[in-house]
Design a protein around this motif. Sequence first.
Motif, PDB file in Angstrom:
ATOM      1  N   THR A  94     -10.588 -10.026   9.925  1.00  0.00           N
ATOM      2  CA  THR A  94     -11.399  -9.725   8.742  1.00  0.00           C
ATOM      3  C   THR A  94     -11.678  -8.237   8.674  1.00  0.00           C
ATOM      4  O   THR A  94     -11.960  -7.601   9.687  1.00  0.00           O
ATOM      5  CB  THR A  94     -12.732 -10.490   8.793  1.00  0.00           C
ATOM      6  OG1 THR A  94     -12.466 -11.895   8.845  1.00  0.00           O
ATOM      7  CG2 THR A  94     -13.575 -10.186   7.562  1.00  0.00           C
ATOM      8  N   LEU A  95     -11.598  -7.689   7.468  1.00  0.00           N
ATOM      9  CA  LEU A  95     -11.909  -6.282   7.221  1.00  0.00           C
ATOM     10  C   LEU A  95     -12.968  -6.226   6.131  1.00  0.00           C
ATOM     11  O   LEU A  95     -12.722  -6.630   4.990  1.00  0.00           O
ATOM     12  CB  LEU A  95     -10.651  -5.531   6.781  1.00  0.00           C
ATOM     13  CG  LEU A  95     -10.779  -4.027   6.535  1.00  0.00           C
ATOM     14  CD1 LEU A  95     -11.138  -3.307   7.832  1.00  0.00           C
ATOM     15  CD2 LEU A  95      -9.490  -3.467   5.964  1.00  0.00           C
ATOM     16  N   ALA A  96     -14.161  -5.755   6.464  1.00  0.00           N
ATOM     17  CA  ALA A  96     -15.278  -5.698   5.508  1.00  0.00           C
ATOM     18  C   ALA A  96     -15.484  -4.259   5.049  1.00  0.00           C
ATOM     19  O   ALA A  96     -15.662  -3.359   5.871  1.00  0.00           O
ATOM     20  CB  ALA A  96     -16.548  -6.241   6.143  1.00  0.00           C
ATOM     21  N   ILE A  97     -15.471  -4.049   3.721  1.00  0.00           N
ATOM     22  CA  ILE A  97     -15.528  -2.711   3.135  1.00  0.00           C
ATOM     23  C   ILE A  97     -16.680  -2.638   2.147  1.00  0.00           C
ATOM     24  O   ILE A  97     -16.843  -3.513   1.292  1.00  0.00           O
ATOM     25  CB  ILE A  97     -14.206  -2.368   2.420  1.00  0.00           C
ATOM     26  CG1 ILE A  97     -13.034  -2.476   3.386  1.00  0.00           C
ATOM     27  CG2 ILE A  97     -14.271  -0.967   1.806  1.00  0.00           C
ATOM     28  CD1 ILE A  97     -11.679  -2.372   2.709  1.00  0.00           C
ATOM     29  N   PHE A 115      -3.040  -2.981  -0.697  1.00  0.00           N
ATOM     30  CA  PHE A 115      -3.110  -3.128   0.755  1.00  0.00           C
ATOM     31  C   PHE A 115      -3.125  -4.611   1.145  1.00  0.00           C
ATOM     32  O   PHE A 115      -2.465  -5.021   2.106  1.00  0.00           O
ATOM     33  CB  PHE A 115      -4.367  -2.431   1.271  1.00  0.00           C
ATOM     34  CG  PHE A 115      -4.533  -2.453   2.763  1.00  0.00           C
ATOM     35  CD1 PHE A 115      -3.804  -1.587   3.563  1.00  0.00           C
ATOM     36  CD2 PHE A 115      -5.429  -3.339   3.353  1.00  0.00           C
ATOM     37  CE1 PHE A 115      -3.961  -1.601   4.945  1.00  0.00           C
ATOM     38  CE2 PHE A 115      -5.592  -3.354   4.733  1.00  0.00           C
ATOM     39  CZ  PHE A 115      -4.853  -2.487   5.530  1.00  0.00           C
ATOM     40  N   ALA A 116      -3.873  -5.419   0.395  1.00  0.00           N
ATOM     41  CA  ALA A 116      -3.960  -6.847   0.683  1.00  0.00           C
ATOM     42  C   ALA A 116      -2.600  -7.524   0.535  1.00  0.00           C
ATOM     43  O   ALA A 116      -2.250  -8.424   1.316  1.00  0.00           O
ATOM     44  CB  ALA A 116      -4.990  -7.502  -0.234  1.00  0.00           C
ATOM     45  N   LEU A 117      -1.831  -7.104  -0.458  1.00  0.00           N
ATOM     46  CA  LEU A 117      -0.498  -7.683  -0.647  1.00  0.00           C
ATOM     47  C   LEU A 117       0.427  -7.337   0.522  1.00  0.00           C
ATOM     48  O   LEU A 117       1.301  -8.130   0.885  1.00  0.00           O
ATOM     49  CB  LEU A 117       0.109  -7.173  -1.958  1.00  0.00           C
ATOM     50  CG  LEU A 117      -0.527  -7.710  -3.246  1.00  0.00           C
ATOM     51  CD1 LEU A 117       0.019  -6.974  -4.464  1.00  0.00           C
ATOM     52  CD2 LEU A 117      -0.261  -9.209  -3.383  1.00  0.00           C
ATOM     53  N   ALA A 285      -5.273   1.356   9.621  1.00  0.00           N
ATOM     54  CA  ALA A 285      -4.320   1.084   8.545  1.00  0.00           C
ATOM     55  C   ALA A 285      -4.951   1.273   7.169  1.00  0.00           C
ATOM     56  O   ALA A 285      -4.350   1.875   6.275  1.00  0.00           O
ATOM     57  CB  ALA A 285      -3.767  -0.330   8.690  1.00  0.00           C
ATOM     58  N   ILE A 286      -6.181   0.761   6.975  1.00  0.00           N
ATOM     59  CA  ILE A 286      -6.798   0.879   5.652  1.00  0.00           C
ATOM     60  C   ILE A 286      -7.184   2.320   5.360  1.00  0.00           C
ATOM     61  O   ILE A 286      -7.046   2.798   4.226  1.00  0.00           O
ATOM     62  CB  ILE A 286      -8.020  -0.062   5.521  1.00  0.00           C
ATOM     63  CG1 ILE A 286      -8.584  -0.025   4.088  1.00  0.00           C
ATOM     64  CG2 ILE A 286      -9.105   0.302   6.509  1.00  0.00           C
ATOM     65  CD1 ILE A 286      -7.606  -0.446   3.021  1.00  0.00           C
ATOM     66  N   LYS A 292      -3.620   8.079   1.602  1.00  0.00           N
ATOM     67  CA  LYS A 292      -2.369   8.268   0.871  1.00  0.00           C
ATOM     68  C   LYS A 292      -2.576   8.077  -0.631  1.00  0.00           C
ATOM     69  O   LYS A 292      -2.034   8.820  -1.456  1.00  0.00           O
ATOM     70  CB  LYS A 292      -1.307   7.292   1.382  1.00  0.00           C
ATOM     71  CG  LYS A 292       0.047   7.439   0.700  1.00  0.00           C
ATOM     72  CD  LYS A 292       1.052   6.456   1.268  1.00  0.00           C
ATOM     73  CE  LYS A 292       2.402   6.589   0.570  1.00  0.00           C
ATOM     74  NZ  LYS A 292       3.388   5.610   1.110  1.00  0.00           N
ATOM     75  N   ALA A 293      -3.391   7.083  -0.996  1.00  0.00           N
ATOM     76  CA  ALA A 293      -3.626   6.803  -2.417  1.00  0.00           C
ATOM     77  C   ALA A 293      -4.304   7.965  -3.118  1.00  0.00           C
ATOM     78  O   ALA A 293      -4.052   8.221  -4.301  1.00  0.00           O
ATOM     79  CB  ALA A 293      -4.472   5.538  -2.564  1.00  0.00           C
ATOM     80  N   PHE A 294      -5.155   8.694  -2.394  1.00  0.00           N
ATOM     81  CA  PHE A 294      -5.895   9.796  -2.987  1.00  0.00           C
ATOM     82  C   PHE A 294      -5.434  11.153  -2.458  1.00  0.00           C
ATOM     83  O   PHE A 294      -6.155  12.136  -2.547  1.00  0.00           O
ATOM     84  CB  PHE A 294      -7.394   9.621  -2.728  1.00  0.00           C
ATOM     85  CG  PHE A 294      -7.950   8.337  -3.271  1.00  0.00           C
ATOM     86  CD1 PHE A 294      -7.832   8.022  -4.613  1.00  0.00           C
ATOM     87  CD2 PHE A 294      -8.575   7.425  -2.432  1.00  0.00           C
ATOM     88  CE1 PHE A 294      -8.334   6.848  -5.121  1.00  0.00           C
ATOM     89  CE2 PHE A 294      -9.084   6.238  -2.923  1.00  0.00           C
ATOM     90  CZ  PHE A 294      -8.962   5.942  -4.273  1.00  0.00           C
ATOM     91  N   SER A 295      -4.220  11.209  -1.932  1.00  0.00           N
ATOM     92  CA  SER A 295      -3.739  12.436  -1.293  1.00  0.00           C
ATOM     93  C   SER A 295      -3.534  13.578  -2.281  1.00  0.00           C
ATOM     94  O   SER A 295      -3.587  14.752  -1.898  1.00  0.00           O
ATOM     95  CB  SER A 295      -2.418  12.167  -0.552  1.00  0.00           C
ATOM     96  OG  SER A 295      -1.419  11.713  -1.465  1.00  0.00           O
TER      97      SER A 295
END
Length: 302
Positions: A94-97, A115-117, A285-286, A292-295
């Motif tokens: 589980t990853l809680a954000i 990321f979930a995919l 990883a997250i 990367k998404a906001f690089s």
Amino acid sequence: MRWTIEEIRTFLDVLDAGSVSGAAARSNLSKSVVSKRIADFEAALGTALFRRHAGRITPTESAEELALRLRPALTEITRAVESAAWGMAGLRGTLAISAPMSFGIRHLSPVIAEFALQHPDLEILLDYDDQFIDLVRGRFDLAIRIGQLPDSRLIARKFCEDPRVVVASPHYITQRGEPETLADLQAHPCIGYLNLQSSSVWQFLREDGSVVGLSLDSRISANNGEAMRDMAIAGLGIALLPMFIAHDALTSGHLMRIARDLKPTSLPISAVWRPVKPMPMKLRAIIDHLAKAFSDGAPWAL
């Protein structure tokens, strides 16, 4: 004395949520299952963890002390089990954000969905709330913070800087005129932000690089940036908004950028997490995925 990991998790969920129904909603369980787990855990310990009165529960001192010891222990157990699983079959567990409401809905959700995919065996919990979340006491692995970070024990990684803009509706400017200087701003009603004092919101850079904060009168205030934007669109005053909220309204013409010679302080967008060693693979990883998404900086900036 016999107890289970599920009972410990449920106990901590009830403590965090403040109610059985809240814990049930968080964990996708029925209230009866949550109540039974708490009762079984109390029976195993031989002590009451919550006081019940008129349908409400409050934790005992024993519960608070127990939680302080259980949280880090449960984290270590979870990390050990998940690390073994990752070594064999990719990211699991589980990853809680936690993230601010508007940023989460408008810009973070598509990135998390991607990321979930990529990691179908990883369970992801998203909590969008503009209130400050205490990662040390809370159940979150990661939080997205917007703005200057206070000194703390948390580890941080900045993704980008989001510019802020002073805005108003075209109708408002037609009626009241456009402010151009800091002194001009103080003659206008502003849309306030409930989570911060006015002088902490209305901050600008001087030519020497120092920061000046203004205390402006607010006829209406909100605890959410999108609500503030909507109040500005309605012509109720001027607002200082992050670009990730103002962008679409500026593009459509519902708002216009004003006081262009002034330089509002920008908002760093960062991830913060507890210092854990070794760093869990799911967390690394997250964070790398978000970086990367906001690089290329804030992709919504004009």
